[in-house]
Design a protein around this motif. Structure first.
Motif, PDB file in Angstrom:
ATOM      1  N   SER A   1      34.177  39.371  34.982  1.00 31.44           N
ATOM      2  CA  SER A   1      35.074  40.520  35.099  1.00 31.44           C
ATOM      3  C   SER A   1      35.073  41.054  36.527  1.00 31.44           C
ATOM      4  O   SER A   1      34.025  41.219  37.138  1.00 31.44           O
ATOM      5  CB  SER A   1      34.648  41.637  34.142  1.00 31.44           C
ATOM      6  N   LYS A   2      36.268  41.302  37.034  1.00 33.74           N
ATOM      7  CA  LYS A   2      36.484  41.849  38.369  1.00 33.74           C
ATOM      8  C   LYS A   2      35.929  40.974  39.494  1.00 33.74           C
ATOM      9  O   LYS A   2      35.726  41.432  40.614  1.00 33.74           O
ATOM     10  CB  LYS A   2      35.926  43.271  38.464  1.00 33.74           C
ATOM     11  N   ALA A   3      35.685  39.704  39.216  1.00 28.79           N
ATOM     12  CA  ALA A   3      35.226  38.768  40.249  1.00 28.79           C
ATOM     13  C   ALA A   3      36.418  38.283  41.069  1.00 28.79           C
ATOM     14  O   ALA A   3      37.548  38.302  40.607  1.00 28.79           O
ATOM     15  CB  ALA A   3      34.510  37.579  39.616  1.00 28.79           C
ATOM     16  N   ASN A   4      36.158  37.848  42.278  1.00 31.24           N
ATOM     17  CA  ASN A   4      37.202  37.299  43.145  1.00 31.24           C
ATOM     18  C   ASN A   4      36.923  35.815  43.345  1.00 31.24           C
ATOM     19  O   ASN A   4      35.971  35.444  44.024  1.00 31.24           O
ATOM     20  CB  ASN A   4      37.220  38.025  44.489  1.00 31.24           C
ATOM     21  N   LEU A   5      37.754  34.977  42.713  1.00 30.13           N
ATOM     22  CA  LEU A   5      37.617  33.532  42.791  1.00 30.13           C
ATOM     23  C   LEU A   5      38.789  32.913  43.553  1.00 30.13           C
ATOM     24  O   LEU A   5      39.162  31.769  43.313  1.00 30.13           O
ATOM     25  CB  LEU A   5      37.548  32.932  41.391  1.00 30.13           C
ATOM     26  N   ALA A   6      39.356  33.650  44.485  1.00 30.00           N
ATOM     27  CA  ALA A   6      40.493  33.141  45.248  1.00 30.00           C
ATOM     28  C   ALA A   6      40.091  31.859  45.979  1.00 30.00           C
ATOM     29  O   ALA A   6      39.055  31.794  46.626  1.00 30.00           O
ATOM     30  CB  ALA A   6      40.967  34.188  46.249  1.00 30.00           C
ATOM     31  N   ASN A   7      40.912  30.838  45.810  1.00 26.95           N
ATOM     32  CA  ASN A   7      40.735  29.549  46.466  1.00 26.95           C
ATOM     33  C   ASN A   7      39.430  28.845  46.073  1.00 26.95           C
ATOM     34  O   ASN A   7      38.963  27.942  46.768  1.00 26.95           O
ATOM     35  CB  ASN A   7      40.828  29.682  47.991  1.00 26.95           C
ATOM     36  N   ALA A   8      38.815  29.257  44.971  1.00 27.20           N
ATOM     37  CA  ALA A   8      37.601  28.594  44.490  1.00 27.20           C
ATOM     38  C   ALA A   8      37.960  27.247  43.867  1.00 27.20           C
ATOM     39  O   ALA A   8      39.066  27.050  43.360  1.00 27.20           O
ATOM     40  CB  ALA A   8      36.892  29.467  43.467  1.00 27.20           C
ATOM     41  N   ILE A   9      37.021  26.322  43.908  1.00 23.23           N
ATOM     42  CA  ILE A   9      37.206  24.987  43.331  1.00 23.23           C
ATOM     43  C   ILE A   9      36.385  24.912  42.046  1.00 23.23           C
ATOM     44  O   ILE A   9      35.165  25.025  42.076  1.00 23.23           O
ATOM     45  CB  ILE A   9      36.764  23.896  44.321  1.00 23.23           C
ATOM     46  N   LEU A  10      37.077  24.715  40.922  1.00 23.83           N
ATOM     47  CA  LEU A  10      36.419  24.656  39.618  1.00 23.83           C
ATOM     48  C   LEU A  10      36.799  23.381  38.864  1.00 23.83           C
ATOM     49  O   LEU A  10      36.887  23.380  37.642  1.00 23.83           O
ATOM     50  CB  LEU A  10      36.791  25.891  38.790  1.00 23.83           C
ATOM     51  N   PHE A  11      37.007  22.283  39.561  1.00 23.97           N
ATOM     52  CA  PHE A  11      37.375  21.028  38.907  1.00 23.97           C
ATOM     53  C   PHE A  11      36.328  20.661  37.853  1.00 23.97           C
ATOM     54  O   PHE A  11      35.130  20.702  38.120  1.00 23.97           O
ATOM     55  CB  PHE A  11      37.465  19.876  39.905  1.00 23.97           C
TER      56      PHE A  11
ATOM     57  N   LYS B   1      41.185  40.468  34.765  1.00 19.02           N
ATOM     58  CA  LYS B   1      41.563  41.257  35.935  1.00 19.02           C
ATOM     59  C   LYS B   1      41.068  40.716  37.275  1.00 19.02           C
ATOM     60  O   LYS B   1      41.100  41.414  38.265  1.00 19.02           O
ATOM     61  CB  LYS B   1      41.099  42.709  35.786  1.00 19.02           C
ATOM     62  N   GLU B   2      40.594  39.497  37.341  1.00 22.96           N
ATOM     63  CA  GLU B   2      40.141  39.032  38.644  1.00 22.96           C
ATOM     64  C   GLU B   2      41.177  38.201  39.357  1.00 22.96           C
ATOM     65  O   GLU B   2      42.187  37.810  38.826  1.00 22.96           O
ATOM     66  CB  GLU B   2      38.808  38.304  38.640  1.00 22.96           C
ATOM     67  N   ALA B   3      40.876  37.966  40.616  1.00 27.49           N
ATOM     68  CA  ALA B   3      41.761  37.181  41.470  1.00 27.49           C
ATOM     69  C   ALA B   3      41.368  35.719  41.372  1.00 27.49           C
ATOM     70  O   ALA B   3      40.259  35.343  41.723  1.00 27.49           O
ATOM     71  CB  ALA B   3      41.654  37.672  42.908  1.00 27.49           C
ATOM     72  N   LEU B   4      42.289  34.919  40.868  1.00 26.90           N
ATOM     73  CA  LEU B   4      42.113  33.466  40.813  1.00 26.90           C
ATOM     74  C   LEU B   4      43.262  32.803  41.571  1.00 26.90           C
ATOM     75  O   LEU B   4      43.569  31.644  41.342  1.00 26.90           O
ATOM     76  CB  LEU B   4      42.107  32.977  39.355  1.00 26.90           C
ATOM     77  N   ASP B   5      43.881  33.563  42.479  1.00 31.89           N
ATOM     78  CA  ASP B   5      45.025  33.020  43.190  1.00 31.89           C
ATOM     79  C   ASP B   5      44.594  31.841  44.053  1.00 31.89           C
ATOM     80  O   ASP B   5      43.550  31.855  44.688  1.00 31.89           O
ATOM     81  CB  ASP B   5      45.730  34.097  44.029  1.00 31.89           C
ATOM     82  N   SER B   6      45.406  30.800  43.980  1.00 30.12           N
ATOM     83  CA  SER B   6      45.183  29.541  44.697  1.00 30.12           C
ATOM     84  C   SER B   6      43.886  28.854  44.288  1.00 30.12           C
ATOM     85  O   SER B   6      43.389  27.981  45.001  1.00 30.12           O
ATOM     86  CB  SER B   6      45.213  29.758  46.217  1.00 30.12           C
ATOM     87  N   ALA B   7      43.308  29.224  43.142  1.00 30.62           N
ATOM     88  CA  ALA B   7      42.098  28.553  42.655  1.00 30.62           C
ATOM     89  C   ALA B   7      42.454  27.162  42.150  1.00 30.62           C
ATOM     90  O   ALA B   7      43.567  26.903  41.689  1.00 30.62           O
ATOM     91  CB  ALA B   7      41.442  29.365  41.546  1.00 30.62           C
ATOM     92  N   HIS B   8      41.501  26.263  42.230  1.00 29.98           N
ATOM     93  CA  HIS B   8      41.680  24.869  41.809  1.00 29.98           C
ATOM     94  C   HIS B   8      40.929  24.683  40.488  1.00 29.98           C
ATOM     95  O   HIS B   8      39.707  24.568  40.482  1.00 29.98           O
ATOM     96  CB  HIS B   8      41.149  23.920  42.877  1.00 29.98           C
ATOM     97  N   LEU B   9      41.688  24.666  39.377  1.00 29.09           N
ATOM     98  CA  LEU B   9      41.104  24.610  38.039  1.00 29.09           C
ATOM     99  C   LEU B   9      41.505  23.334  37.298  1.00 29.09           C
ATOM    100  O   LEU B   9      41.623  23.334  36.074  1.00 29.09           O
ATOM    101  CB  LEU B   9      41.546  25.839  37.243  1.00 29.09           C
ATOM    102  N   CYS B  10      41.713  22.246  38.025  1.00 26.35           N
ATOM    103  CA  CYS B  10      42.129  20.986  37.402  1.00 26.35           C
ATOM    104  C   CYS B  10      41.090  20.517  36.388  1.00 26.35           C
ATOM    105  O   CYS B  10      39.896  20.478  36.692  1.00 26.35           O
ATOM    106  CB  CYS B  10      42.306  19.894  38.452  1.00 26.35           C
ATOM    107  N   HIS B  11      41.568  20.165  35.205  1.00 26.03           N
ATOM    108  CA  HIS B  11      40.737  19.608  34.140  1.00 26.03           C
ATOM    109  C   HIS B  11      39.572  20.519  33.750  1.00 26.03           C
ATOM    110  O   HIS B  11      38.534  20.074  33.276  1.00 26.03           O
ATOM    111  CB  HIS B  11      40.238  18.206  34.513  1.00 26.03           C
TER     112      HIS B  11
ATOM    113  N   ALA C   1      47.700  28.996  41.367  1.00 27.22           N
ATOM    114  CA  ALA C   1      46.503  28.290  40.905  1.00 27.22           C
ATOM    115  C   ALA C   1      46.893  26.920  40.374  1.00 27.22           C
ATOM    116  O   ALA C   1      47.978  26.732  39.830  1.00 27.22           O
ATOM    117  CB  ALA C   1      45.798  29.089  39.822  1.00 27.22           C
ATOM    118  N   ASN C   2      46.011  25.947  40.534  1.00 32.69           N
ATOM    119  CA  ASN C   2      46.240  24.607  40.028  1.00 32.69           C
ATOM    120  C   ASN C   2      45.474  24.460  38.722  1.00 32.69           C
ATOM    121  O   ASN C   2      44.252  24.330  38.722  1.00 32.69           O
ATOM    122  CB  ASN C   2      45.778  23.555  41.044  1.00 32.69           C
ATOM    123  N   LEU C   3      46.212  24.506  37.598  1.00 30.38           N
ATOM    124  CA  LEU C   3      45.635  24.384  36.263  1.00 30.38           C
ATOM    125  C   LEU C   3      46.040  23.069  35.606  1.00 30.38           C
ATOM    126  O   LEU C   3      46.024  22.946  34.388  1.00 30.38           O
ATOM    127  CB  LEU C   3      46.094  25.561  35.399  1.00 30.38           C
TER     128      LEU C   3
END
Length: 160
Positions: free
Chosen positions: A82-92, A103-113, A129-131
């Protein structure tokens, strides 16, 4: 370790389960394959941190800064983001089953697979974000910003 500064340290494969690292500046620290299950990381700066393959199950990441962090293959099952900022984070290929990331920022995060079933993601910023290929089955995306998000081949079964 409250308010500790461990800049550029290598803590790979350490067992930090249940540790209280709240408010710590871990920016740039190497934490690959670390056990952080049940750890308190609230308010921690984890920007540009390598958390590849780490166990963050049931970790408290409330208000944590994870900008440009690498969480490839990390297990975040039941973590609180909650309320974390994961902007541009890589979570492949990461597991975010039953995670709270409202409510957090996941803009431009990489969430492939990435696995996000039953995730609580209401009001999240997922702009650009890449989902692609992500499993979002049963996720709550109420009022989430999905402008220019890539949802190619994502599982959207029972998403609301």
């Amino acid at each position: 370790m409250l308010q500790a500064k461990l800049l550029k340290a290598n803590l790979s494969e350490a067992n930090l389960s249940e540790a209280d690292l709240s408010g710590t500046n871990l920016s740039g620290v190497k934490l690959s394959n670390v056990n952080l299950s049940g750890a308190n990381l609230s308010g921690t700066n984890l920007s540009k941190v390598d958390l590849t393959g780490s166990n963050l199950t049931k970790a408290d990441l409330t208000g944590t800064k994870l900008v440009n962090a690498n969480l490839t293959g990390a297990d975040l099952t039941e973590a609180n983001l909650s309320k974390a900022n994961l902007a541009n984070a890589i979570l492949f290929f990461s597991d975010l089953t039953d995670v709270t990331i409202e409510k957090e920022a996941l803009d431009s995060a990489h969430l492939c697979h990435t696995k996000l079933p039953d995730g609580k993601m209401s009001k999240c910023n997922l702009a650009e974000a890449n989902l692609s290929g992500a499993n979002l089955e049963g996720a709550n995306l109420t009022r989430a910003n999905l402008v220019k998000a890539n949802l190619t081949e994502a599982n959207l079964t029972k998403v609301n």
